[in-house]
Design a protein around this motif. Structure first.
Motif, mmCIF file in Angstrom:
data_model
loop_
_atom_site.group_PDB
_atom_site.id
_atom_site.type_symbol
_atom_site.label_atom_id
_atom_site.label_comp_id
_atom_site.label_asym_id
_atom_site.label_seq_id
_atom_site.Cartn_x
_atom_site.Cartn_y
_atom_site.Cartn_z
ATOM 1 N N LEU A 86 0.856 -1.185 0.000
ATOM 2 C CA LEU A 86 0.000 0.000 0.000
ATOM 3 C C LEU A 86 0.892 1.234 0.000
ATOM 4 N N THR A 87 0.743 2.055 -1.005
ATOM 5 C CA THR A 87 1.615 3.228 -1.135
ATOM 6 C C THR A 87 0.913 4.305 -1.956
ATOM 7 N N PRO A 88 1.116 5.591 -1.594
ATOM 8 C CA PRO A 88 0.422 6.646 -2.347
ATOM 9 C C PRO A 88 0.811 6.690 -3.827
ATOM 10 N N SER A 131 -2.767 2.364 -4.315
ATOM 11 C CA SER A 131 -3.012 3.616 -3.588
ATOM 12 C C SER A 131 -4.515 3.765 -3.406
ATOM 13 N N ILE A 132 -4.952 4.258 -2.251
ATOM 14 C CA ILE A 132 -6.400 4.475 -2.092
ATOM 15 C C ILE A 132 -6.773 5.918 -2.418
ATOM 16 N N GLY A 133 -5.833 6.712 -2.898
ATOM 17 C CA GLY A 133 -6.187 8.072 -3.299
ATOM 18 C C GLY A 133 -4.956 8.961 -3.305
ATOM 19 N N TYR A 135 -3.467 11.307 -1.791
ATOM 20 C CA TYR A 135 -3.160 12.042 -0.566
ATOM 21 C C TYR A 135 -2.255 11.124 0.241
ATOM 22 N N LEU A 137 -1.142 9.397 3.661
ATOM 23 C CA LEU A 137 -1.515 9.006 5.027
ATOM 24 C C LEU A 137 -0.239 8.649 5.789
ATOM 25 N N PRO A 143 -5.248 2.281 4.562
ATOM 26 C CA PRO A 143 -5.510 1.759 3.216
ATOM 27 C C PRO A 143 -5.733 0.236 3.202
HETATM 28 N N1 ADE Z 1 0.203 5.016 2.438
HETATM 29 C C1 ADE Z 1 0.197 6.327 2.704
HETATM 30 N N2 ADE Z 1 -0.712 6.969 1.982
HETATM 31 C C2 ADE Z 1 -1.337 6.030 1.199
HETATM 32 C C3 ADE Z 1 -2.360 6.080 0.225
HETATM 33 N N3 ADE Z 1 -2.962 7.207 -0.125
HETATM 34 N N4 ADE Z 1 -2.724 4.917 -0.352
HETATM 35 C C4 ADE Z 1 -2.109 3.769 -0.030
HETATM 36 N N5 ADE Z 1 -1.123 3.671 0.872
HETATM 37 C C5 ADE Z 1 -0.730 4.789 1.492
#
Ligand code: ADE
Length: 227
Positions: A86-88, A131-133, A135, A137, A143
């Protein structure tokens, strides 16, 4: 389906999986969720899982060894369809990806934290990045919970009425129509007459038109960057 979650904050998962639909799915044996503390896989006698970055940037980086140990431990016991980070900067998570993941037997969700994870984890183990969006977190825990929730409701037998997941927003590219329950009149705001007419064809047509209208409004807002 089985989901293994790797995290440095296992306590964060107490609660979200113990209510409502996910709890019912767990109780029925339709989903098994295992939370693993990455500290348990650390080679360090202080159970450290992070370290300073090479090159001198600010913030800490999750080390490769605990993550490699955890993934290799799990891989020895069963084969995984996907190992997801999970990563932006990952692929945007959508209903269509949730549908695909819900057909899998075993997946691993890796939650990042701090400044990020050692790049070699991505090179060596990760098969999908989500990524869930757009932005940032504090970590991948929230996520991961979002992904688990979206998948679980799709598993056969989880929702009482098999139709209800299929009629969710986005399943057919359309937003769901508005819904109402009693009272028929709340402070002068009335439920549309058509819904109380008993004419099922007309009701279905009305719902479809409402869905199309809502979807168009949403698309227009997206295109114009409106809130
Ligand atoms: N980790 C930090 N931000 C995230 C995001 N927007 N989606 C998924 N993982 C995340």
């Amino acid at each position: 389906m089985r989901i293994d979650i790797l995290t440095v904050f296992p306590e964060m998962f107490i609660g979200p999986f113990d209510y409502s639909i996910i709890k019912r799915a767990k109780d029925k044996g339709l989903i098994d969720i295992y939370i693993h503390n990455l500290r348990d896989f650390s080679n360090d006698r202080h159970r450290r899982v992070d370290d300073y970055p090479y090159g001198g940037e600010a913030g800490m980086v999750l080390k490769v060894e605990p993550i490699a140990n955890a993934i290799e431990f799990l891989n020895k016991q069963r084969s995984y369809d996907e190992i997801i980070f999970l990563t932006p900067d990952g692929t945007p998570f959508t209903q269509s990806i949730a549908n695909k993941l819900s057909l899998m037997n075993n997946i691993i969700l890796l939650c990042g934290h701090y400044k990020g994870i050692d790049e070699r984890v991505r090179e060596l183990f990760i098969t999908m990045e989500l990524s869930i969006g757009d932005y940032v977190l504090s970590g991948g825990e929230l996520p991961a919970m979002v992904v688990v929730d979206a998948i679980t409701r799709l598993l056969p037998g989880v929702l009482g009425d098999e139709q209800s997941a299929l009629s969710d927003s986005f399943q057919d590219g359309l937003i769901s129509p508005p819904v109402y329950t009693r009272p028929a009149n709340f402070r002068g705001h009335k439920v549309p007459d058509i819904l109380r007419s008993g004419d099922h064809n007309a009701i279905e047509e009305w719902k479809l038109q409402q869905s199309i209208k809502r979807t168009q409004i949403r698309e227009n807002k997206k295109n114009n960057n409106e809130l």
